[in-house]
Design a protein around this motif. Structure first.
Motif, mmCIF file in Angstrom:
data_model
loop_
_atom_site.group_PDB
_atom_site.id
_atom_site.type_symbol
_atom_site.label_atom_id
_atom_site.label_comp_id
_atom_site.label_asym_id
_atom_site.label_seq_id
_atom_site.Cartn_x
_atom_site.Cartn_y
_atom_site.Cartn_z
ATOM 1 N N TYR A 195 55.667 38.036 15.029
ATOM 2 C CA TYR A 195 54.889 38.136 13.791
ATOM 3 C C TYR A 195 54.530 39.583 13.482
ATOM 4 C CZ TYR A 195 54.639 33.080 13.985
ATOM 5 O OH TYR A 195 54.981 31.756 14.013
ATOM 6 N N LEU A 220 57.531 41.000 11.838
ATOM 7 C CA LEU A 220 57.570 40.644 10.415
ATOM 8 C C LEU A 220 56.690 41.579 9.589
ATOM 9 C CD1 LEU A 220 57.435 36.744 10.356
ATOM 10 C CD2 LEU A 220 59.277 38.170 9.466
ATOM 11 N N TRP A 254 58.291 29.803 17.474
ATOM 12 C CA TRP A 254 57.712 30.376 16.259
ATOM 13 C C TRP A 254 58.117 29.568 15.028
ATOM 14 C CZ3 TRP A 254 61.550 31.776 12.900
ATOM 15 C CH2 TRP A 254 62.799 32.084 13.447
ATOM 16 N N VAL A 286 58.158 30.210 10.705
ATOM 17 C CA VAL A 286 57.974 31.136 9.588
ATOM 18 C C VAL A 286 58.311 30.386 8.312
ATOM 19 C CG1 VAL A 286 58.801 33.251 8.497
ATOM 20 C CG2 VAL A 286 58.494 33.175 10.968
ATOM 21 N N GLU A 341 55.018 33.990 4.710
ATOM 22 C CA GLU A 341 55.473 35.216 5.367
ATOM 23 C C GLU A 341 56.681 35.847 4.683
ATOM 24 O OE1 GLU A 341 53.555 32.527 8.384
ATOM 25 O OE2 GLU A 341 55.196 32.288 6.968
#
Length: 324
Positions: free
Chosen positions: A219, A222, A243, A245, A249
């Motif tokens: 993260y 990102l 994870w 996403v 995001e």
């Protein structure tokens, strides 16, 4: 023959040398008299956590180099005595290894067996992360987690050769940072200074992030992306929950997330893997990539190799030596 197996999960001491019958190749397979074996973090996760282990006892190992011992029915283009490197889905910690012919690669001129054992997982993965999945373009900026490891070492050099505008790395110690700076990186951060990426890029962020860690590190990667940036996940070394996403995001800045596993590609699309591997190995043969072997252990000392890698102080590539 000798092999190294574990019968329970745990510390490196669970790795034991055993005697076993040498295998014969089945249809579409070859057997290889092993000379060197590459050590990978996946081997440690198998031993400690049961990663990709279907049953016990289990023999770890994903990559070998050596000479073809025998070929099975239907195998073409490979002959006994030929020097090769191979990717296998476990079982490489042995004096004789079975491999599917589709993932056995004859060595190009000038490529020795010691170097070749370091390549089957590392260099094709680094190539795919940057090019096939990451779609790196000349002038773009790249950030690589684990920059001092085997894949990180190859990725830094490949990104530089591809004309990246800047290549940044993240490592766990100052000593590893010094090592990474000699393998294609412009600047290397330690994990606690990771947030300096945006400052270093004038607030813009980077175009491509390569992440083998997962969890919070993914993260943060990102957050380090520029507008229209890409992140490629290729592992979960941190052991966090898988994870996820989604729109929050990605949508606002047009970011994308991709993933890659060389073992999954080998199972789903072996011909694509072969083409990828040939492209990647060519970068070693022509001198674009140099992958240092920083430590080598006899097969019987596989536990020591695991201790070194597990201590997170190693750089480059670790090998087990089976024969001269």
């Amino acid at each position: 023959m000798r092999a190294v197996e574990f019968q329970e999960y745990g510390a490196p001491d669970v790795l034991k040398v055993v005697q076993a019958d040498a295998p014969d190749p089945g249809p579409g397979q070859v057997t290889i008299d092993t000379v060197y074996i590459g050590v990978n973090f996946a081997d440690l996760k198998a031993r400690a956590e049961g990663y990709r282990v279907q049953s016990l006892p289990f023999r770890p190992g994903l990559e070998v180099s050596g000479r073809i011992r025998a070929v099975g029915e239907g195998v073409e283009g490979l002959v006994p005595g030929e020097e090769v490197a191979a990717l296998v889905d476990g079982g490489a910690y042995a004096e004789v290894v079975v491999a599917g012919a589709a993932t056995v690669f004859p060595l190009a001129d000038g490529l020795d067996l010691r170097t070749a054992a370091a390549l089957p997982t590392v260099v094709p993965t680094a190539h795919a992360l940057l090019h096939e999945v990451g779609r790196l373009r000349a002038g773009e900026t790249v950030l690589v987690q684990g920059a001092a490891g085997g894949i990180g070492t190859a990725a830094g050099q490949l990104a530089r050769a591809a004309g990246a505008g800047a290549v940044y790395g993240v490592v766990s110690s100052a000593a590893k940072a010094e090592y990474a700076l000699t393998h294609g990186y412009d600047e290397v951060f330690t994990a606690d200074t990771f947030t300096d990426v945006r400052r270093t890029t004038g607030g813009r962020g980077v175009d491509l992030v390569l992440d083998p860690v997962g969890g919070d590190t993914l993260y943060r990667g990102l957050d380090a992306l520029a507008v229209f940036g890409r992140l490629v996940s290729f592992g979960n070394a941190g052991g966090a929950e898988p994870w996820q996403v989604g729109q929050p995001e990605l949508y606002a800045h047009g970011r994308t997330v991709g993933g890659f596993s060389i073992l999954a590609l080998a199972q789903a699309a072996p011909e694509a893997l072969r083409a990828l591997t040939e492209r990647a190995f060519a970068k070693v043969a022509d001198g674009t990539v140099s992958l240092p072997v920083t430590a080598e252990f006899p097969l019987a000392e596989a536990a020591e190799a695991h201790r070194l890698m597990g201590g997170r102080t190693s750089t480059g590539k670790l090998l087990l030596r089976v024969a001269d």
